[in-house]
Design a protein around this motif. Structure first.
Motif, PDB file in Angstrom:
ATOM      1  N   ILE A   1       0.958  -1.232  -0.125  1.00 36.53           N
ATOM      2  CA  ILE A   1       0.009  -0.004   0.135  1.00 36.53           C
ATOM      3  C   ILE A   1       0.890   1.326  -0.142  1.00 36.53           C
ATOM      4  CG2 ILE A   1      -1.827  -1.015   1.246  1.00 36.53           C
ATOM      5  CD1 ILE A   1      -0.881   0.598   3.572  1.00 36.53           C
ATOM      6  N   VAL A   2       0.149   2.270  -0.233  1.00 36.56           N
ATOM      7  CA  VAL A   2       0.888   3.768  -0.047  1.00 36.56           C
ATOM      8  C   VAL A   2       0.173   4.333   1.091  1.00 36.56           C
ATOM      9  CG1 VAL A   2       1.309   5.792  -1.133  1.00 36.56           C
ATOM     10  CG2 VAL A   2       1.325   3.886  -2.558  1.00 36.56           C
ATOM     11  N   TRP A   3       1.035   5.086   2.076  1.00 35.15           N
ATOM     12  CA  TRP A   3       0.706   5.656   3.210  1.00 35.15           C
ATOM     13  C   TRP A   3       1.410   6.928   3.317  1.00 35.15           C
ATOM     14  CZ3 TRP A   3       3.628   1.492   3.808  1.00 35.15           C
ATOM     15  CH2 TRP A   3       4.822   1.558   4.528  1.00 35.15           C
ATOM     16  N   LEU A   4       0.959   7.862   4.290  1.00 33.74           N
ATOM     17  CA  LEU A   4       1.602   9.028   4.750  1.00 33.74           C
ATOM     18  C   LEU A   4       2.058   8.997   6.189  1.00 33.74           C
ATOM     19  CD1 LEU A   4      -0.677  10.826   2.448  1.00 33.74           C
ATOM     20  CD2 LEU A   4       1.419  11.757   2.522  1.00 33.74           C
ATOM     21  N   ASP A   5       3.424   9.627   6.435  1.00 35.64           N
ATOM     22  CA  ASP A   5       3.767   9.527   7.775  1.00 35.64           C
ATOM     23  C   ASP A   5       4.504  10.922   7.892  1.00 35.64           C
ATOM     24  OD1 ASP A   5       4.393   8.801  10.338  1.00 35.64           O
ATOM     25  OD2 ASP A   5       6.662   8.310   9.533  1.00 35.64           O
ATOM     26  N   TYR A   6       4.032  11.749   8.975  1.00 35.12           N
ATOM     27  CA  TYR A   6       4.382  13.176   9.306  1.00 35.12           C
ATOM     28  C   TYR A   6       5.683  12.545  10.227  1.00 35.12           C
ATOM     29  CZ  TYR A   6       4.728  17.648  10.795  1.00 35.12           C
ATOM     30  OH  TYR A   6       5.337  19.038  11.118  1.00 35.12           O
ATOM     31  N   LYS A   7       6.637  13.429   9.921  1.00 35.98           N
ATOM     32  CA  LYS A   7       7.911  13.221  10.724  1.00 35.98           C
ATOM     33  C   LYS A   7       8.964  14.517  10.225  1.00 35.98           C
ATOM     34  CE  LYS A   7      11.214   9.875  12.499  1.00 35.98           C
ATOM     35  NZ  LYS A   7      11.856   8.471  12.363  1.00 35.98           N
ATOM     36  N   ASN A   8       9.387  15.221  11.318  1.00 35.88           N
ATOM     37  CA  ASN A   8      10.496  16.127  11.050  1.00 35.88           C
ATOM     38  C   ASN A   8       9.874  17.363   9.888  1.00 35.88           C
ATOM     39  OD1 ASN A   8      12.161  15.131  12.842  1.00 35.88           O
ATOM     40  ND2 ASN A   8      13.054  13.635  11.123  1.00 35.88           N
ATOM     41  N   SER A   9       8.757  17.537  10.055  1.00 36.98           N
ATOM     42  CA  SER A   9       8.130  18.877   9.158  1.00 36.98           C
ATOM     43  C   SER A   9       7.690  18.550   7.672  1.00 36.98           C
ATOM     44  CB  SER A   9       8.857  20.106   9.450  1.00 36.98           C
ATOM     45  OG  SER A   9       9.102  20.569  10.877  1.00 36.98           O
ATOM     46  N   GLU A  10       7.978  16.885   7.504  1.00 36.01           N
ATOM     47  CA  GLU A  10       7.578  16.423   6.274  1.00 36.01           C
ATOM     48  C   GLU A  10       6.486  15.504   6.292  1.00 36.01           C
ATOM     49  OE1 GLU A  10      11.507  16.414   3.435  1.00 36.01           O
ATOM     50  OE2 GLU A  10      11.978  15.252   5.396  1.00 36.01           O
ATOM     51  N   TYR A  11       5.707  15.371   5.333  1.00 37.73           N
ATOM     52  CA  TYR A  11       4.687  14.427   4.718  1.00 37.73           C
ATOM     53  C   TYR A  11       5.208  13.497   4.083  1.00 37.73           C
ATOM     54  CZ  TYR A  11       1.908  18.282   6.899  1.00 37.73           C
ATOM     55  OH  TYR A  11       1.243  19.136   7.774  1.00 37.73           O
ATOM     56  N   ASN A  12       5.964  12.269   4.557  1.00 40.68           N
ATOM     57  CA  ASN A  12       6.821  11.348   3.641  1.00 40.68           C
ATOM     58  C   ASN A  12       5.677  10.562   3.042  1.00 40.68           C
ATOM     59  OD1 ASN A  12       9.562  11.702   4.601  1.00 40.68           O
ATOM     60  ND2 ASN A  12       8.522  11.820   6.659  1.00 40.68           N
ATOM     61  N   ILE A  13       5.800  10.092   1.804  1.00 46.53           N
ATOM     62  CA  ILE A  13       5.122   9.126   1.076  1.00 46.53           C
ATOM     63  C   ILE A  13       5.613   7.761   1.047  1.00 46.53           C
ATOM     64  CG2 ILE A  13       3.923   8.684  -1.134  1.00 46.53           C
ATOM     65  CD1 ILE A  13       4.217  11.924  -1.632  1.00 46.53           C
ATOM     66  N   LEU A  14       5.037   6.942   1.759  1.00 45.31           N
ATOM     67  CA  LEU A  14       5.914   5.665   1.848  1.00 45.31           C
ATOM     68  C   LEU A  14       4.960   4.425   1.187  1.00 45.31           C
ATOM     69  CD1 LEU A  14       6.269   5.826   5.793  1.00 45.31           C
ATOM     70  CD2 LEU A  14       7.808   6.648   3.953  1.00 45.31           C
ATOM     71  N   PHE A  15       5.745   3.347   1.024  1.00 50.38           N
ATOM     72  CA  PHE A  15       5.140   2.317   0.111  1.00 50.38           C
ATOM     73  C   PHE A  15       5.757   1.070   0.576  1.00 50.38           C
ATOM     74  CE2 PHE A  15       6.028  -0.772  -3.395  1.00 50.38           C
ATOM     75  CZ  PHE A  15       4.780  -0.814  -3.970  1.00 50.38           C
TER      76      PHE A  15
END
Length: 262
Positions: A27-41
């Motif tokens: 899946i694809v999901w988002l994770d907020y960390k260190n002022s960034e919204y990381n797009i993860l797979f």
């Protein structure tokens, strides 16, 4: 003989990335960390994997009124992230993972669209994601994605120990059959009313909720939809921020002590 073995291993290493097991589990999901919204797979319970960043086809950032906000798309090593202003309340994205031919032993081969007629079992894997960082009546309404998970209550207001009720939608309409919902890598049983109950802990929604749904298309082609839902309370300072505040506090106390000792 040694060189021949090395050559064989190199060929195998080159071919191996073409196979995944199974394609639809990612899946694809988002994770907020260190002022960034990381797009993860990948698999959330196992951690993210590198991906071809060109497969992200669309992203939209919203405020609490569901008005679209500008953002920057940042290239990382084998990944992407978003940065936007402090008014971000939700993000949704679309990731086209391409075509895969099902082979024996649950192996899948990445193919091109032109190669589809050569195989008996082909899937087109389309992945969607939705993330909340705030809540409002506007955000509570469906986003009308081909597949989405709709919270039936404010995910940030559910008491720890209770459940967040969600429903799976396609183009804003409920899907009640042939839908699989997972949380922490485990299948979630469907309630009698077609909803799903997701347990909430002291940390809120700890991992993305996943849903998948397949729909036969033309001939040997199946459209496979996957979607995810995350909810992160980013108003709570990150651990690094708390450490920084603690250091500042200690520094202030130290300076006061020096003044008292003068």
């Amino acid at each position: 003989m040694f060189l021949a073995k090395i050559k064989t291993l190199l060929i195998a290493a080159a071919i191996l990335p073409c196979f995944i097991q199974p394609a639809s589990a990612h899946i694809v999901w988002l994770d907020y960390k260190n002022s960034e919204y990381n797009i993860l797979f990948g698999h959330p319970e196992e951690g993210p994997e590198p991906y071809e960043t060109s497969r992200l086809k669309q992203a939209t950032v919203y405020d609490t009124n569901k008005q679209i906000l500008p953002f920057n798309l940042n290239q990382k090593q084998d990944a992407l992230s978003l940065t936007a202003d402090k008014n971000v309340a939700a993000i949704q994205g679309f990731f086209d993972n391409g075509y895969f031919a099902g082979l024996s032993n649950d192996q899948y081969l990445r193919i091109t669209e032109q190669e589809i007629p050569k195989y008996d079992n082909v899937g087109h894997y389309l992945k969607y994601t939705k993330a909340f960082y705030d809540w409002s009546d506007a955000l509570a309404k469906p986003f009308n994605l081909p597949l989405e998970i709709l919270p039936l209550q404010n995910p940030f207001a559910v008491t720890p120990g209770e459940n967040l009720l969600v429903r799976v939608l396609s183009e804003g309409k409920p899907i009640n059959d042939n839908v699989t919902v997972e949380y922490f890598g485990q299948v979630v049983a469907k309630n009698l009313d077609g909803t799903f109950s997701i347990p909430i802990t002291q940390n809120g929604l700890e991992q993305p909720i996943e849903a998948s749904y397949s729909l036969p298309s033309n001939g040997n082609l199946t459209i496979s939809y996957e979607t995810s839902l995350t909810a992160q309370n980013i108003s709570v300072p990150e651990p690094s921020t708390l450490l920084g505040l603690g250091f500042v506090g200690l520094l202030v106390l130290y300076k006061k002590k020096l003044l008292l000792n003068k």
